[in-house]
Structure formats: structure tokens, C-alpha cells
Design a protein around this motif. Sequence first.
Motif, short mmCIF file in Angstrom:
data_model
loop_
_atom_site.label_atom_id
_atom_site.label_comp_id
_atom_site.label_asym_id
_atom_site.label_seq_id
_atom_site.Cartn_x
_atom_site.Cartn_y
_atom_site.Cartn_z
N ASP A 1 0.65 -0.90 -0.22
CA ASP A 1 -0.61 0.03 -0.15
C ASP A 1 0.74 1.28 0.48
O ASP A 1 0.44 2.94 -0.07
CB ASP A 1 -0.92 -0.27 1.14
N LEU A 2 1.90 0.87 -0.10
CA LEU A 2 3.18 2.68 -0.82
C LEU A 2 3.46 2.69 -1.95
O LEU A 2 3.85 0.93 -2.03
CB LEU A 2 4.40 1.69 0.56
N LEU A 3 3.85 3.69 -2.21
CA LEU A 3 4.33 3.88 -3.95
C LEU A 3 5.55 3.09 -3.69
O LEU A 3 5.97 3.53 -2.70
CB LEU A 3 4.14 5.33 -4.30
N ALA A 4 6.06 2.81 -4.61
CA ALA A 4 7.54 2.18 -4.67
C ALA A 4 8.76 3.78 -4.61
O ALA A 4 8.39 4.61 -5.00
CB ALA A 4 8.27 1.57 -6.37
N ALA B 1 9.49 6.00 0.08
CA ALA B 1 8.27 5.92 -0.40
C ALA B 1 7.08 6.24 0.52
O ALA B 1 6.12 7.36 -0.12
CB ALA B 1 8.44 4.09 0.24
N ILE B 2 7.38 6.50 2.36
CA ILE B 2 6.31 7.52 2.61
C ILE B 2 5.82 8.85 1.58
O ILE B 2 4.77 9.40 1.81
CB ILE B 2 6.91 7.26 4.27
N GLU B 3 7.52 9.41 1.93
CA GLU B 3 6.97 10.77 1.32
C GLU B 3 6.18 10.79 -0.47
O GLU B 3 5.09 11.18 -0.45
CB GLU B 3 8.57 11.00 1.01
N LYS B 4 6.60 9.94 -0.68
CA LYS B 4 5.65 10.40 -2.69
C LYS B 4 4.46 9.81 -1.98
O LYS B 4 4.00 10.41 -2.86
CB LYS B 4 6.60 9.39 -3.17
N THR B 5 4.38 9.01 -0.85
CA THR B 5 2.72 8.50 -1.01
C THR B 5 1.75 9.17 -0.31
O THR B 5 0.81 9.46 -0.57
CB THR B 5 2.84 6.81 0.19
N LYS B 6 2.42 9.75 0.55
CA LYS B 6 1.56 11.00 1.25
C LYS B 6 1.22 12.23 0.29
O LYS B 6 -0.31 12.95 0.09
CB LYS B 6 2.61 11.72 2.42
N VAL B 7 2.28 12.73 -1.00
CA VAL B 7 2.23 13.69 -1.51
C VAL B 7 1.31 13.71 -2.73
O VAL B 7 0.60 14.46 -3.74
CB VAL B 7 3.87 14.44 -2.61
N ARG B 8 1.42 12.25 -4.07
CA ARG B 8 0.73 11.98 -4.70
C ARG B 8 -0.44 10.91 -4.25
O ARG B 8 -1.21 10.78 -5.34
CB ARG B 8 1.23 10.90 -5.32
N PRO C 1 -3.36 10.73 -1.08
CA PRO C 1 -2.85 11.14 0.21
C PRO C 1 -4.14 10.26 0.86
O PRO C 1 -4.50 9.73 1.88
CB PRO C 1 -4.00 12.66 -0.13
N ASP C 2 -4.90 9.64 -0.61
CA ASP C 2 -6.09 8.46 0.33
C ASP C 2 -5.18 7.34 0.66
O ASP C 2 -6.02 6.32 1.67
CB ASP C 2 -7.03 8.27 -1.05
N LEU C 3 -3.87 6.88 -0.10
CA LEU C 3 -3.32 5.70 0.53
C LEU C 3 -2.92 6.30 2.07
O LEU C 3 -2.19 5.37 2.54
CB LEU C 3 -2.48 5.28 -0.46
N ASP D 1 -2.31 5.17 7.72
CA ASP D 1 -2.78 6.43 9.58
C ASP D 1 -1.22 7.04 9.06
O ASP D 1 0.09 6.98 10.44
CB ASP D 1 -2.55 5.43 10.58
N LEU D 2 -0.20 7.64 8.13
CA LEU D 2 0.93 8.19 7.80
C LEU D 2 0.48 9.68 7.75
O LEU D 2 -0.77 10.54 7.67
CB LEU D 2 1.16 7.79 5.88
N GLU D 3 1.12 10.46 9.00
CA GLU D 3 0.19 11.70 9.75
C GLU D 3 0.79 12.57 7.86
O GLU D 3 1.58 12.42 7.63
CB GLU D 3 1.45 11.83 10.55
#
Length: 229
Positions: free
Chosen positions: A173-176, A211-218, A220-222, A227-229
Motif C-alpha cells: 500500500d506504499l508507492l515504490a 516511499a512514505i513521502e511519495k505516498t503522502k504527496v501523490r 493522500p488517500d493511501l 495512518d501516515l501523518e
Amino acid sequence: MRIDIISAVPNLLDSFFNHSILQRAQEKGIVQIVVHDLRQYGLGKYKQIDDYAFGGGAGMVLKVEPIVNCITQLQQARSYDELIYLTPDGETLNQSTANTLSLQKNLLLLCGHYKGVDERIRTHLITKEVSIGDYVLSGGELGAAVLADAVIRLIPGVLNDETSALTDSFQDDLLAPPVYTRPENYKGWTVPEVLLSGDHQKIAAWRLEQAIEKTKVRRPDLAKKLDLE
Ligand code: 6GU
């Protein structure tokens, strides 16, 4: 695994399945893909497969009999775990569905065309309806190709490096995270220092953070789901 695909335009699928990873998976005997031409099950001298919609309106509808005849013949040889209809009003394909389907033995995919198939096929035969996104395509063939690709690459032995499917985007559930290869410096475009450090723990931490940073930016639904803040 065996995947049978029923299509009114089977030629559309030939080239896709006869190249690269999917071709190798078939050569290795891990998967067998068989495309069936619906026209061969058509009615009468003209092998009719579609007809006007009851009640009027634009667009042709795929008839019941050719599809039933094709499916019945296939079911006489084996039983199918899922009979999947590819359609824009199906459930949107995601990695979780691909993971589940990759554990099955026999899948039967039916590609819609024109205005779709007679609803009675969906009511009485189809066990699962899949869309590949919120846009409309001319037929289900690209959907079938996308679904088959997503599923097949997850079967053990299909990818050379078995870990590579595990580190895909979406698998957790994270982007690569980003990847780099040689040269270290291309005309001033440099590679992040940490990747050259040889410190595997530090590299793993950096990749996770990216991966976490990219997922937050691109996505936000994931990020919210995780529960990434
Ligand atoms: Cl699977 N088929 C068609 N015709 N259109 C689509 C689709 C499928 N998924 C998204 N749009």
C-alpha cells in the motif's frame, strides 16, 4: 494457472501475450493463456454475435447464445474458479484483487464490446465484474490484458528476481521509492549518496522514508488508510 479469454476481436490480444514476461511465463509452463474467438460461436450463416438492444437506443449488444455456447464448451473440459466480465461498471481492479486471483487455478475472462453483453449473461454466469479505471474503452480486451498481466507476474517463478514483485508499488500500500543505476554522475545529475554507501540498513531506511513521502504527496488517500501523518 490457466486463463481463457473470450473476445470478439481476439487478434487484439495476440501480440500482448506473446512478448516478454508473459511469453516467458507461458514457455516455462507456469501459465497457459488461450484466447477464444467469439465469432466462431456465432449464429447462422453469418456467425452473428450481436443484435439491436430491446427497447431501442444506439449500439449493439452481444447475444446470449454464442457466449453460453463458448462458456459451456470450456466448462466441459475444466471448472473455473472465477468467470470474470471486463466492464467499465465493474469493481475497480487493485493489487489486492490481483493477489487473490493469482492463487487461482482456472480463470475465464469475458471481454465486452459495443454496448456490452446481454444482462442475462451477467446475471446467470458471471461471478465477478472488473473495471480497470474510471474511463471508457472500446472493449474489454485491454482490461483482460491488464488483469492477466497484473495476476501472472505475481505467480512464483514468473519474475526472475522473486523479490521484485514484493517491492512493487501498492504491494504494501506504499508507492515504490525511486531507483537509480549507473552512471553515478550523469553531467551533474547525481545519485543520492546513501545508495552508494553500502550500508544496507541505512539504504532500507532511506527507501522506506522516500516511499512514505511519495505516498503522502501523490496518494493522500493511501497515506490516510495507512495512518501516515
Ligand atoms: Cl474492463 N472495459 C471497457 N470497455 N471499458 C473500461 C474497462 C473495461 N475498464 C475501464 N474502462
